[in-house]
Design a protein around this motif. Structure first.
Motif, PDB file in Angstrom:
ATOM      1  N   UNK A  22       0.838  -1.195   0.000  1.00 15.76           N
ATOM      2  CA  UNK A  22       0.000   0.000   0.000  1.00 15.76           C
ATOM      3  C   UNK A  22       0.874   1.246   0.000  1.00 15.76           C
ATOM      4  N   UNK A  23       0.527   2.254  -0.792  1.00 16.30           N
ATOM      5  CA  UNK A  23       1.281   3.512  -0.783  1.00 16.30           C
ATOM      6  C   UNK A  23       1.286   4.174   0.599  1.00 16.30           C
ATOM      7  N   UNK A  24       0.301   3.839   1.432  1.00  8.06           N
ATOM      8  CA  UNK A  24       0.206   4.422   2.773  1.00  8.06           C
ATOM      9  C   UNK A  24       1.357   4.014   3.688  1.00  8.06           C
ATOM     10  N   UNK A  25       2.056   2.940   3.348  1.00 10.43           N
ATOM     11  CA  UNK A  25       3.157   2.452   4.179  1.00 10.43           C
ATOM     12  C   UNK A  25       4.464   3.208   3.945  1.00 10.43           C
ATOM     13  N   UNK A  26       4.446   4.153   3.038  1.00  8.49           N
ATOM     14  CA  UNK A  26       5.676   4.862   2.687  1.00  8.49           C
ATOM     15  C   UNK A  26       5.555   6.342   3.019  1.00  8.49           C
ATOM     16  N   UNK A  27       6.672   6.944   3.262  1.00  6.00           N
ATOM     17  CA  UNK A  27       6.743   8.381   3.539  1.00  6.00           C
ATOM     18  C   UNK A  27       6.320   9.162   2.293  1.00  6.00           C
ATOM     19  N   UNK A  28       5.816  10.375   2.467  1.00 11.08           N
ATOM     20  CA  UNK A  28       5.487  11.210   1.309  1.00 11.08           C
ATOM     21  C   UNK A  28       6.721  11.557   0.463  1.00 11.08           C
ATOM     22  N   UNK A  29       7.901  11.374   1.037  1.00 18.26           N
ATOM     23  CA  UNK A  29       9.148  11.685   0.322  1.00 18.26           C
ATOM     24  C   UNK A  29       9.744  10.477  -0.388  1.00 18.26           C
ATOM     25  N   UNK A  30       9.052   9.344  -0.384  1.00 16.27           N
ATOM     26  CA  UNK A  30       9.581   8.122  -0.989  1.00 16.27           C
ATOM     27  C   UNK A  30       9.251   8.060  -2.478  1.00 16.27           C
ATOM     28  N   UNK A  31      10.213   7.551  -3.244  1.00 12.88           N
ATOM     29  CA  UNK A  31       9.987   7.312  -4.669  1.00 12.88           C
ATOM     30  C   UNK A  31      10.642   5.988  -5.054  1.00 12.88           C
ATOM     31  N   UNK A  32      10.258   5.464  -6.196  1.00 16.31           N
ATOM     32  CA  UNK A  32      10.760   4.166  -6.647  1.00 16.31           C
ATOM     33  C   UNK A  32      11.529   4.303  -7.952  1.00 16.31           C
ATOM     34  N   UNK A  33      12.550   3.447  -8.079  1.00 12.84           N
ATOM     35  CA  UNK A  33      13.300   3.322  -9.323  1.00 12.84           C
ATOM     36  C   UNK A  33      13.448   1.836  -9.627  1.00 12.84           C
ATOM     37  N   UNK A  34      13.591   1.516 -10.906  1.00 16.68           N
ATOM     38  CA  UNK A  34      13.800   0.134 -11.322  1.00 16.68           C
ATOM     39  C   UNK A  34      15.204   0.011 -11.894  1.00 16.68           C
ATOM     40  N   UNK A  35      15.913  -1.021 -11.483  1.00 17.46           N
ATOM     41  CA  UNK A  35      17.275  -1.250 -11.964  1.00 17.46           C
ATOM     42  C   UNK A  35      17.212  -1.711 -13.414  1.00 17.46           C
ATOM     43  N   UNK A  36      18.051  -1.113 -14.248  1.00 20.96           N
ATOM     44  CA  UNK A  36      18.017  -1.393 -15.681  1.00 20.96           C
ATOM     45  C   UNK A  36      18.893  -2.579 -16.055  1.00 20.96           C
ATOM     46  N   UNK A  37      18.866  -2.939 -17.312  1.00 21.22           N
ATOM     47  CA  UNK A  37      19.502  -4.149 -17.823  1.00 21.22           C
ATOM     48  C   UNK A  37      21.003  -4.214 -17.581  1.00 21.22           C
ATOM     49  N   UNK A  38      21.688  -3.079 -17.565  1.00 23.56           N
ATOM     50  CA  UNK A  38      23.148  -3.115 -17.437  1.00 23.56           C
ATOM     51  C   UNK A  38      23.614  -3.622 -16.074  1.00 23.56           C
ATOM     52  N   UNK A  39      22.685  -3.852 -15.140  1.00 19.65           N
ATOM     53  CA  UNK A  39      23.047  -4.394 -13.829  1.00 19.65           C
ATOM     54  C   UNK A  39      23.361  -5.878 -13.920  1.00 19.65           C
ATOM     55  N   UNK A  40      22.839  -6.549 -14.931  1.00 22.57           N
ATOM     56  CA  UNK A  40      23.040  -7.984 -15.050  1.00 22.57           C
ATOM     57  C   UNK A  40      22.088  -8.749 -14.143  1.00 22.57           C
ATOM     58  N   UNK A  41      22.300 -10.050 -14.057  1.00 19.01           N
ATOM     59  CA  UNK A  41      21.386 -10.889 -13.274  1.00 19.01           C
ATOM     60  C   UNK A  41      22.125 -11.705 -12.224  1.00 19.01           C
ATOM     61  N   UNK A  42      23.296 -11.229 -11.815  1.00 21.61           N
ATOM     62  CA  UNK A  42      24.071 -11.914 -10.796  1.00 21.61           C
ATOM     63  C   UNK A  42      24.611 -10.884  -9.821  1.00 21.61           C
ATOM     64  N   UNK A  43      24.245 -11.021  -8.575  1.00 24.99           N
ATOM     65  CA  UNK A  43      24.715 -10.086  -7.564  1.00 24.99           C
ATOM     66  C   UNK A  43      23.602  -9.683  -6.635  1.00 24.99           C
ATOM     67  N   UNK A  44      23.912  -8.838  -5.658  1.00 22.94           N
ATOM     68  CA  UNK A  44      22.895  -8.446  -4.684  1.00 22.94           C
ATOM     69  C   UNK A  44      21.816  -7.531  -5.258  1.00 22.94           C
ATOM     70  N   UNK A  45      22.149  -6.804  -6.308  1.00 24.48           N
ATOM     71  CA  UNK A  45      21.171  -5.951  -7.000  1.00 24.48           C
ATOM     72  C   UNK A  45      21.206  -6.354  -8.464  1.00 24.48           C
ATOM     73  N   UNK A  46      20.030  -6.753  -8.981  1.00 26.67           N
ATOM     74  CA  UNK A  46      19.978  -7.251 -10.354  1.00 26.67           C
ATOM     75  C   UNK A  46      18.933  -6.477 -11.156  1.00 26.67           C
ATOM     76  N   UNK A  47      18.985  -6.651 -12.474  1.00 27.68           N
ATOM     77  CA  UNK A  47      18.024  -5.966 -13.338  1.00 27.68           C
ATOM     78  C   UNK A  47      16.604  -6.346 -12.945  1.00 27.68           C
ATOM     79  N   UNK A  48      15.720  -5.355 -12.959  1.00 30.36           N
ATOM     80  CA  UNK A  48      14.335  -5.569 -12.593  1.00 30.36           C
ATOM     81  C   UNK A  48      14.026  -5.320 -11.130  1.00 30.36           C
TER      82      UNK A  48
END
Length: 114
Positions: A22-48
């Motif tokens: 729910x959007x209610x669980x986040x601060x009014x200052x929160x925003x989201x980003x999606x990790x792009x393809x150049x991150x790859x699919x191996x590691x602690x942060x991956x594409x998507x």
């Protein structure tokens, strides 16, 4: 690592990784980003992966931050040295000093669609 801006959490975002949150669980200052393809699919942060960031004035040592450079958003690691912040790419390329207004937010949560 490049990321794609999805928007403010307050408005609600239609993304599979955010299903059931729910959007209610986040601060009014929160925003989201999606990790792009150049991150790859191996590691602690991956594409998507969806990262939730908080717009805030202070950046602490070793924070993951969203930075706007050359009209693109990037995920970088911040290293605080006295009153300055050094931004380092997660890929290990050469870093740079943060300029005023360049850091858009600090990562507070990582979500992954399985």
């Amino acid at each position: 690592m490049r990321v794609r801006y999805l928007g403010p959490m307050l408005l609600g975002i239609d993304h599979p990784a955010l299903a059931g949150l729910s959007p209610d669980h986040f601060s009014p200052n929160a925003f989201a980003v999606e990790v792009r393809e150049d991150a790859g699919c191996d590691g602690p942060i991956i594409e998507g992966d969806v990262l939730i960031a908080e717009e805030r004035g202070s950046v602490l040592h070793d924070d993951l931050v969203i930075v706007e450079q050359d009209d693109e958003y990037h995920l970088m690691r911040a290293f605080r040295l006295n009153n300055r912040v050094r931004l380092l790419s997660l890929s290990g390329s050469e870093g740079c000093w943060a300029r005023s207004g360049e850091v858009k937010g600090v990562i507070t949560r990582q979500l992954r669609q399985y």
